[in-house]
Scaffold this motif. Structure first.
Motif, PDB file in Angstrom:
ATOM      1  N   ILE A  70       0.845  -1.200   0.000  1.00  0.00           N
ATOM      2  CA  ILE A  70       0.000   0.000   0.000  1.00  0.00           C
ATOM      3  C   ILE A  70       0.875   1.244   0.000  1.00  0.00           C
ATOM      4  O   ILE A  70       0.646   2.176  -0.775  1.00  0.00           O
ATOM      5  CB  ILE A  70      -0.952   0.007   1.218  1.00  0.00           C
ATOM      6  N   LYS A  71       1.873   1.265   0.848  1.00  0.00           N
ATOM      7  CA  LYS A  71       2.767   2.430   0.929  1.00  0.00           C
ATOM      8  C   LYS A  71       3.445   2.687  -0.411  1.00  0.00           C
ATOM      9  O   LYS A  71       3.495   3.818  -0.889  1.00  0.00           O
ATOM     10  CB  LYS A  71       3.804   2.235   2.018  1.00  0.00           C
ATOM     11  N   LYS A  72       3.946   1.622  -1.032  1.00  0.00           N
ATOM     12  CA  LYS A  72       4.618   1.755  -2.328  1.00  0.00           C
ATOM     13  C   LYS A  72       3.662   2.302  -3.381  1.00  0.00           C
ATOM     14  O   LYS A  72       3.990   3.240  -4.111  1.00  0.00           O
ATOM     15  CB  LYS A  72       5.184   0.401  -2.758  1.00  0.00           C
ATOM     16  N   ARG A  73       2.485   1.722  -3.483  1.00  0.00           N
ATOM     17  CA  ARG A  73       1.503   2.158  -4.485  1.00  0.00           C
ATOM     18  C   ARG A  73       1.100   3.612  -4.274  1.00  0.00           C
ATOM     19  O   ARG A  73       1.039   4.392  -5.221  1.00  0.00           O
ATOM     20  CB  ARG A  73       0.247   1.279  -4.435  1.00  0.00           C
ATOM     21  N   LEU A  74       0.819   3.975  -3.026  1.00  0.00           N
ATOM     22  CA  LEU A  74       0.397   5.353  -2.763  1.00  0.00           C
ATOM     23  C   LEU A  74       1.530   6.338  -3.015  1.00  0.00           C
ATOM     24  O   LEU A  74       1.292   7.430  -3.533  1.00  0.00           O
ATOM     25  CB  LEU A  74      -0.130   5.489  -1.338  1.00  0.00           C
ATOM     26  N   THR A  75       2.734   5.967  -2.675  1.00  0.00           N
ATOM     27  CA  THR A  75       3.886   6.831  -2.924  1.00  0.00           C
ATOM     28  C   THR A  75       4.051   7.080  -4.411  1.00  0.00           C
ATOM     29  O   THR A  75       4.361   8.194  -4.835  1.00  0.00           O
ATOM     30  CB  THR A  75       5.164   6.210  -2.330  1.00  0.00           C
ATOM     31  N   GLU A  76       3.818   6.053  -5.208  1.00  0.00           N
ATOM     32  CA  GLU A  76       3.965   6.179  -6.663  1.00  0.00           C
ATOM     33  C   GLU A  76       2.796   6.927  -7.308  1.00  0.00           C
ATOM     34  O   GLU A  76       3.000   7.716  -8.223  1.00  0.00           O
ATOM     35  CB  GLU A  76       4.057   4.788  -7.303  1.00  0.00           C
ATOM     36  N   GLU A  77       1.570   6.671  -6.857  1.00  0.00           N
ATOM     37  CA  GLU A  77       0.397   7.151  -7.576  1.00  0.00           C
ATOM     38  C   GLU A  77      -0.322   8.330  -6.933  1.00  0.00           C
ATOM     39  O   GLU A  77      -0.924   9.128  -7.638  1.00  0.00           O
ATOM     40  CB  GLU A  77      -0.574   5.989  -7.785  1.00  0.00           C
ATOM     41  N   LEU A  78      -0.283   8.419  -5.629  1.00  0.00           N
ATOM     42  CA  LEU A  78      -0.913   9.536  -4.921  1.00  0.00           C
ATOM     43  C   LEU A  78      -0.013   9.960  -3.763  1.00  0.00           C
ATOM     44  O   LEU A  78      -0.368   9.799  -2.592  1.00  0.00           O
ATOM     45  CB  LEU A  78      -2.301   9.125  -4.396  1.00  0.00           C
ATOM     46  N   PRO A  79       1.146  10.510  -4.078  1.00  0.00           N
ATOM     47  CA  PRO A  79       2.121  10.794  -3.020  1.00  0.00           C
ATOM     48  C   PRO A  79       1.646  11.820  -1.981  1.00  0.00           C
ATOM     49  O   PRO A  79       2.193  11.870  -0.877  1.00  0.00           O
ATOM     50  CB  PRO A  79       3.342  11.312  -3.784  1.00  0.00           C
ATOM     51  N   GLU A  80       0.613  12.588  -2.305  1.00  0.00           N
ATOM     52  CA  GLU A  80       0.123  13.581  -1.345  1.00  0.00           C
ATOM     53  C   GLU A  80      -0.595  12.935  -0.163  1.00  0.00           C
ATOM     54  O   GLU A  80      -0.716  13.541   0.898  1.00  0.00           O
ATOM     55  CB  GLU A  80      -0.880  14.554  -2.013  1.00  0.00           C
ATOM     56  N   ILE A  81      -1.088  11.720  -0.376  1.00  0.00           N
ATOM     57  CA  ILE A  81      -1.815  11.046   0.703  1.00  0.00           C
ATOM     58  C   ILE A  81      -0.859  10.722   1.830  1.00  0.00           C
ATOM     59  O   ILE A  81       0.215  10.169   1.621  1.00  0.00           O
ATOM     60  CB  ILE A  81      -2.497   9.752   0.188  1.00  0.00           C
ATOM     61  N   GLY A  82      -1.278  11.064   3.029  1.00  0.00           N
ATOM     62  CA  GLY A  82      -0.482  10.724   4.202  1.00  0.00           C
ATOM     63  C   GLY A  82      -0.759   9.287   4.611  1.00  0.00           C
ATOM     64  O   GLY A  82      -1.912   8.906   4.801  1.00  0.00           O
ATOM     65  N   TYR A  83       0.280   8.482   4.689  1.00  0.00           N
ATOM     66  CA  TYR A  83       0.112   7.101   5.116  1.00  0.00           C
ATOM     67  C   TYR A  83       1.360   6.635   5.823  1.00  0.00           C
ATOM     68  O   TYR A  83       2.479   6.808   5.344  1.00  0.00           O
ATOM     69  CB  TYR A  83      -0.177   6.173   3.921  1.00  0.00           C
ATOM     70  N   ARG A  84       1.135   6.053   6.979  1.00  0.00           N
ATOM     71  CA  ARG A  84       2.204   5.459   7.762  1.00  0.00           C
ATOM     72  C   ARG A  84       1.795   4.027   8.066  1.00  0.00           C
ATOM     73  O   ARG A  84       0.662   3.768   8.465  1.00  0.00           O
ATOM     74  CB  ARG A  84       2.383   6.256   9.068  1.00  0.00           C
ATOM     75  N   TRP A 141      -4.890   3.411   7.562  1.00  0.00           N
ATOM     76  CA  TRP A 141      -5.596   4.687   7.681  1.00  0.00           C
ATOM     77  C   TRP A 141      -4.936   5.666   6.718  1.00  0.00           C
ATOM     78  O   TRP A 141      -3.785   6.047   6.897  1.00  0.00           O
ATOM     79  CB  TRP A 141      -5.537   5.192   9.114  1.00  0.00           C
ATOM     80  N   LEU A 142      -5.680   6.038   5.684  1.00  0.00           N
ATOM     81  CA  LEU A 142      -5.171   6.916   4.636  1.00  0.00           C
ATOM     82  C   LEU A 142      -5.637   8.337   4.899  1.00  0.00           C
ATOM     83  O   LEU A 142      -6.839   8.605   4.967  1.00  0.00           O
ATOM     84  CB  LEU A 142      -5.670   6.448   3.267  1.00  0.00           C
ATOM     85  N   ASP A 143      -4.694   9.254   5.014  1.00  0.00           N
ATOM     86  CA  ASP A 143      -5.006  10.662   5.278  1.00  0.00           C
ATOM     87  C   ASP A 143      -5.152  11.385   3.941  1.00  0.00           C
ATOM     88  O   ASP A 143      -4.162  11.720   3.299  1.00  0.00           O
ATOM     89  CB  ASP A 143      -3.896  11.292   6.117  1.00  0.00           C
ATOM     90  N   LEU A 144      -6.388  11.623   3.534  1.00  0.00           N
ATOM     91  CA  LEU A 144      -6.655  12.283   2.260  1.00  0.00           C
ATOM     92  C   LEU A 144      -6.806  13.796   2.401  1.00  0.00           C
ATOM     93  O   LEU A 144      -7.046  14.489   1.416  1.00  0.00           O
ATOM     94  CB  LEU A 144      -7.920  11.703   1.611  1.00  0.00           C
ATOM     95  N   ARG A 145      -6.652  14.326   3.593  1.00  0.00           N
ATOM     96  CA  ARG A 145      -6.829  15.772   3.795  1.00  0.00           C
ATOM     97  C   ARG A 145      -5.944  16.613   2.892  1.00  0.00           C
ATOM     98  O   ARG A 145      -6.403  17.633   2.373  1.00  0.00           O
ATOM     99  CB  ARG A 145      -6.615  16.128   5.272  1.00  0.00           C
ATOM    100  N   PRO A 146      -4.690  16.208   2.621  1.00  0.00           N
ATOM    101  CA  PRO A 146      -3.860  17.030   1.729  1.00  0.00           C
ATOM    102  C   PRO A 146      -4.415  17.158   0.310  1.00  0.00           C
ATOM    103  O   PRO A 146      -4.065  18.085  -0.411  1.00  0.00           O
ATOM    104  CB  PRO A 146      -2.507  16.316   1.723  1.00  0.00           C
ATOM    105  N   LEU A 147      -5.283  16.236  -0.102  1.00  0.00           N
ATOM    106  CA  LEU A 147      -5.845  16.295  -1.443  1.00  0.00           C
ATOM    107  C   LEU A 147      -6.929  17.367  -1.577  1.00  0.00           C
ATOM    108  O   LEU A 147      -7.291  17.763  -2.680  1.00  0.00           O
ATOM    109  CB  LEU A 147      -6.441  14.936  -1.839  1.00  0.00           C
TER     110      LEU A 147
END
Length: 137
Positions: free
Chosen positions: A37-51, A60-66
């Motif tokens: 999940i981290k790899k995919r989000l970093t590549e495709e939606l890097p603005e999403i906060g995910y730890r 838990w995906l933080d979409l607030r930056p979007l």
């Protein structure tokens, strides 16, 4: 509820006494899913906060930056992408702007859900960037 049947008790005993190899493999698989999940989000939606979480298979995906309208995103996911990823506010006001993604599933299903999420975000973004029709006077 307080009186389990004999087969249930036997299954429980077997799981505790002989299930450590299976449990270790499951933990490894879940950790790999969370890394994925981290790899995919970093590549495709890097603005999403995910730890990657310490003790759960729920991402838990933080979409607030979007800065998306989360209701529109949910509608897009449900009606167009045919996927439901639980909105964070379902679990309290602190979850507003988050999505809760279950990583406890086969990788193919996880990828399918991530693909649908990415498409939904892209669709909502493109709709919000489209110029609104001008009224003619």
């Amino acid at each position: 509820m307080g009186s389990p049947n004999i087969l249930g008790l036997q299954a429980l005993l077997c799981a505790y006494q002989q299930g450590s190899q299976w449990l270790d493999a499951l933990r490894d698989y879940l950790q790999e899913n969370l890394q994925h999940i981290k790899k995919r989000l970093t590549e495709e939606l890097p603005e999403i906060g995910y730890r990657i979480p310490d003790a759960t298979y729920l991402a838990w995906l933080d979409l607030r930056p979007l800065e998306l309208d989360m209701k529109k995103l949910q509608q897009q996911m449900i009606h167009h992408e045919k996927v439901v990823i639980m909105p964070g506010e379902t679990y309290g006001p602190e979850g507003l702007g988050f999505l809760r993604l279950n990583a406890g599933c086969p990788r193919a299903k996880l990828d399918d859900g991530l693909n649908r999420l990415v498409r939904a975000v892209q669709a909502v973004r493109s709709k919000s960037m489209s110029p609104s029709p001008q009224s003619s006077d």
